[in-house]
Design an enzyme around this catalytic site. Structure first.
Site, PDB file in Angstrom:
ATOM      1  N   CYS A 127      22.977  44.500  43.887  1.00  0.00           N
ATOM      2  CA  CYS A 127      22.532  45.775  44.485  1.00  0.00           C
ATOM      3  C   CYS A 127      21.106  46.151  44.120  1.00  0.00           C
ATOM      4  O   CYS A 127      20.563  47.107  44.671  1.00  0.00           O
ATOM      5  CB  CYS A 127      23.477  46.899  44.097  1.00  0.00           C
ATOM      6  SG  CYS A 127      25.104  46.676  44.800  1.00  0.00           S
ATOM      7  N   HIS A 267      20.263  53.977  44.360  1.00  0.00           N
ATOM      8  CA  HIS A 267      21.275  53.101  44.954  1.00  0.00           C
ATOM      9  C   HIS A 267      22.554  53.912  45.113  1.00  0.00           C
ATOM     10  O   HIS A 267      22.913  54.708  44.245  1.00  0.00           O
ATOM     11  CB  HIS A 267      21.504  51.888  44.041  1.00  0.00           C
ATOM     12  CG  HIS A 267      22.664  51.043  44.460  1.00  0.00           C
ATOM     13  ND1 HIS A 267      22.798  50.572  45.753  1.00  0.00           N
ATOM     14  CD2 HIS A 267      23.761  50.621  43.782  1.00  0.00           C
ATOM     15  CE1 HIS A 267      23.922  49.881  45.830  1.00  0.00           C
ATOM     16  NE2 HIS A 267      24.520  49.898  44.659  1.00  0.00           N
ATOM     17  N   ASN A 297      28.868  52.034  49.840  1.00  0.00           N
ATOM     18  CA  ASN A 297      27.913  51.173  49.138  1.00  0.00           C
ATOM     19  C   ASN A 297      27.610  49.968  50.026  1.00  0.00           C
ATOM     20  O   ASN A 297      28.454  49.086  50.192  1.00  0.00           O
ATOM     21  CB  ASN A 297      28.503  50.728  47.794  1.00  0.00           C
ATOM     22  CG  ASN A 297      27.552  49.838  46.999  1.00  0.00           C
ATOM     23  OD1 ASN A 297      26.506  49.429  47.493  1.00  0.00           O
ATOM     24  ND2 ASN A 297      27.920  49.541  45.761  1.00  0.00           N
TER      25      ASN A 297
HETATM   26  N1  ACO Z   1      42.893  55.039  45.214  1.00  0.00           N
HETATM   27  C1  ACO Z   1      43.721  55.573  44.293  1.00  0.00           C
HETATM   28  N2  ACO Z   1      43.727  55.212  43.014  1.00  0.00           N
HETATM   29  C2  ACO Z   1      42.852  54.266  42.640  1.00  0.00           C
HETATM   30  C3  ACO Z   1      41.960  53.660  43.523  1.00  0.00           C
HETATM   31  C4  ACO Z   1      42.012  54.088  44.871  1.00  0.00           C
HETATM   32  N3  ACO Z   1      41.201  53.589  45.825  1.00  0.00           N
HETATM   33  N4  ACO Z   1      41.209  52.781  42.864  1.00  0.00           N
HETATM   34  C5  ACO Z   1      41.616  52.812  41.587  1.00  0.00           C
HETATM   35  N5  ACO Z   1      42.613  53.699  41.468  1.00  0.00           N
HETATM   36  C6  ACO Z   1      43.348  54.041  40.268  1.00  0.00           C
HETATM   37  C7  ACO Z   1      43.346  52.967  39.232  1.00  0.00           C
HETATM   38  O1  ACO Z   1      44.311  51.993  39.530  1.00  0.00           O
HETATM   39  C8  ACO Z   1      43.666  53.748  37.979  1.00  0.00           C
HETATM   40  O2  ACO Z   1      45.057  53.958  37.941  1.00  0.00           O
HETATM   41  P1  ACO Z   1      45.860  53.851  36.550  1.00  0.00           P
HETATM   42  O3  ACO Z   1      45.252  54.909  35.671  1.00  0.00           O
HETATM   43  O4  ACO Z   1      47.260  54.106  36.951  1.00  0.00           O
HETATM   44  O5  ACO Z   1      45.589  52.464  36.057  1.00  0.00           O
HETATM   45  C9  ACO Z   1      42.999  55.078  38.220  1.00  0.00           C
HETATM   46  O6  ACO Z   1      42.748  55.165  39.638  1.00  0.00           O
HETATM   47  C10 ACO Z   1      41.700  55.257  37.487  1.00  0.00           C
HETATM   48  O7  ACO Z   1      40.953  54.054  37.639  1.00  0.00           O
HETATM   49  P2  ACO Z   1      39.471  53.996  37.187  1.00  0.00           P
HETATM   50  O8  ACO Z   1      38.912  52.630  37.496  1.00  0.00           O
HETATM   51  O9  ACO Z   1      39.339  54.493  35.785  1.00  0.00           O
HETATM   52  O10 ACO Z   1      38.843  55.048  38.196  1.00  0.00           O
HETATM   53  P3  ACO Z   1      37.402  55.603  38.188  1.00  0.00           P
HETATM   54  O11 ACO Z   1      37.442  57.072  38.141  1.00  0.00           O
HETATM   55  O12 ACO Z   1      36.529  54.887  37.200  1.00  0.00           O
HETATM   56  O13 ACO Z   1      36.877  55.180  39.637  1.00  0.00           O
HETATM   57  C11 ACO Z   1      35.539  53.481  40.606  1.00  0.00           C
HETATM   58  C12 ACO Z   1      36.890  53.841  40.026  1.00  0.00           C
HETATM   59  C13 ACO Z   1      35.272  54.392  41.797  1.00  0.00           C
HETATM   60  C14 ACO Z   1      35.558  52.030  41.070  1.00  0.00           C
HETATM   61  C15 ACO Z   1      34.454  53.707  39.518  1.00  0.00           C
HETATM   62  O14 ACO Z   1      34.840  53.049  38.344  1.00  0.00           O
HETATM   63  C16 ACO Z   1      33.109  53.206  39.926  1.00  0.00           C
HETATM   64  O15 ACO Z   1      32.481  53.746  40.813  1.00  0.00           O
HETATM   65  N6  ACO Z   1      32.606  52.171  39.232  1.00  0.00           N
HETATM   66  C17 ACO Z   1      31.302  51.627  39.514  1.00  0.00           C
HETATM   67  C18 ACO Z   1      31.427  50.790  40.708  1.00  0.00           C
HETATM   68  C19 ACO Z   1      30.093  50.363  41.230  1.00  0.00           C
HETATM   69  O16 ACO Z   1      29.142  51.086  41.136  1.00  0.00           O
HETATM   70  N7  ACO Z   1      30.079  49.176  41.809  1.00  0.00           N
HETATM   71  C20 ACO Z   1      28.958  48.694  42.507  1.00  0.00           C
HETATM   72  C21 ACO Z   1      28.115  47.858  41.673  1.00  0.00           C
HETATM   73  S1  ACO Z   1      26.746  47.398  42.595  1.00  0.00           S
HETATM   74  C22 ACO Z   1      26.870  45.760  43.063  1.00  0.00           C
HETATM   75  O17 ACO Z   1      26.187  44.979  42.530  1.00  0.00           O
HETATM   76  C23 ACO Z   1      27.860  45.363  44.125  1.00  0.00           C
END
Ligand code: ACO
Length: 357
Positions: A127, A267, A297
């Site tokens: 990214c 980003h 994204n």
């Molecule tokens: N819907 C419902 N629940 C979900 C979903 C969903 N789509 N996705 C995850 N959950 C659940 C998980 O399973 C977890 O459940 P559990 O507690 O029973 O295990 C719970 O929600 C919390 O999971 P977390 O991963 O802690 O959720 P978080 O609040 O961190 O949000 C997210 C997840 C949105 C992916 C976040 O971690 C994030 O944005 N991370 C950065 C991602 C990013 O920026 N990626 C791009 C990188 S750039 C590149 O190079 C491609």
């Protein structure tokens, strides 16, 4: 030996690379949160609360890859600026989803838009690739090798997303965004750029199979190893830290106080990461470009799409801090003094700022 000691004088500083136009392309098909909630165990409320995303565009159509969207964006850019393909000296494509392992997607885009006999290559920095590419392009302009450079960030993320994995499939969309860079001796343009990486982050965000380390086999396909593998929480923690760090470093190096910055162009990976970066920089949200709710994204396209969306609001002399992070890990920051009034930029087909959707 310094220039002074040899008796030579640099009469004019090397030209800065300036962004002189921007254009984008969004494929027409939409994937809404409601549709995703029918595909995996998620909800519109969860996606909006945890990411800020409401919908994303998805490229459909057999045989259409990243180059299709990139070529649309570049064609619009050339048309909008009245630039002939033969006037382009270099084309760089930032992508994580190239059409093929080789040749480069940049080569294919050149063929599609009629840019011939010039250098073209892809940049892979996940990214952060668009900011890496801007940084590279600026060097070609500063040293006089190129006068008109196209940098296009494009990704068909839907081609590497597992639509049975709720933790990743809600995040990504497909799109392309392109900018034209030209020399500027009036004091505008890319004033500073930082690119950084830390390969130990690979474990948290990568595509396991399909490369030389694990070539494709029936087993890799059956085990779903060709999709994005992401440990969301680890990536989130890294992103929060590095976005603020790189923006802070750019501010410090250029003596920029928060009240001197007109726009943060972050980003677009998660609205909470964007808000946290702005807060740490001391910027109110009305100085932050945000498009994640509409596009998700789009990896290398997020930053040029922001510039395209906000183009009518941009004024000559505006100070912009661009910041990105991505798989690798990679991160980057670029300080730009904007070179033109966006409100009077050429429009395509009289439709707003030329948006395709
Ligand atoms: N819907 C419902 N629940 C979900 C979903 C969903 N789509 N996705 C995850 N959950 C659940 C998980 O399973 C977890 O459940 P559990 O507690 O029973 O295990 C719970 O929600 C919390 O999971 P977390 O991963 O802690 O959720 P978080 O609040 O961190 O949000 C997210 C997840 C949105 C992916 C976040 O971690 C994030 O944005 N991370 C950065 C991602 C990013 O920026 N990626 C791009 C990188 S750039 C590149 O190079 C491609």
């Amino acid at each position: 030996m310094s220039l002074q000691k040899t008796g030579f004088q640099l009469l004019t500083p090397p030209p800065r690379a300036s962004i002189t136009a921007v254009h984008g392309y969004l494929p027409p098909d939409l994937l809404t949160n409601a549709e995703l909630a029918r595909m995996v165990d998620t909800s519109d409320a969860w996606i909006i609360e945890r990411t800020g995303i409401k919908e994303r565009h998805i490229l459909k159509g057999e045989g259409l890859g990243t180059s299709h969207m990139a070529a649309e964006a570049v064609r619009g850019l050339l048309q909008k600026t009245g630039t002939k393909p033969e006037d382009i000296d270099l084309l760089i494509c930032a992508t994580t989803t190239p059409d093929m392992q080789f040749p480069s997607t940049a080569n294919l885009i050149c063929e599609m838009v009629g840019v011939r006999n010039v250098g073209s290559f892809d940049v892979q920095a996940a990214c952060s690739g668009f900011l890496y590419s801007l940084t590279i392009a600026a060097q070609f302009i500063a040293n006089g090798i190129a006068r008109k450079v196209v940098v296009v960030g494009a990704d068909k993320m839907s081609s590497i997303i597992d639509y049975t994995d709720r933790a990743t499939c809600v995040l990504f969309g497909d799109a392309a965004g392109a900018v034209l860079l030209e020399p500027d001796n009036l004091g505008y343009g890319i004033m500073d750029a930082l690119i950084r990486s830390d390969g130990s982050g690979m474990i948290h965000l990568h595509q396991k199979a399909g490369g030389s380390r694990m070539p494709p086999t029936p087993e890799t396909v059956a085990n779903r190893l060709h999709y994005v593998h992401q440990e969301g929480a680890a990536v989130y923690k890294f992103a929060i830290a590095k976005m603020a760090e790189v923006a802070g470093e750019i501010m410090a190096r250029n003596n920029l106080r928060a009240d001197m910055i007109d726009w943060l162009v972050p980003h677009q990976a998660n609205k909470r990461i964007i808000e946290s970066t702005a807060e740490r920089m001391g910027l109110p949200m009305d100085k932050v470009m945000v498009t994640i709710q509409k596009y998700g994204n789009t990896t290398n396209a997020t930053i040029p799409l922001c510039l395209w969306d906000y183009e009518p609001k941009l004024k000559r002399g505006d100070r912009l801090v661009l910041a990105a992070f991505g798989g690798g890990f990679t991160w980057a920051g670029v300080y730009v003094q904007w070179a033109y009034d966006g409100a009077s930029a050429p429009k395509l087909n009289g439709k707003g700022n030329g948006k395709s959707s």
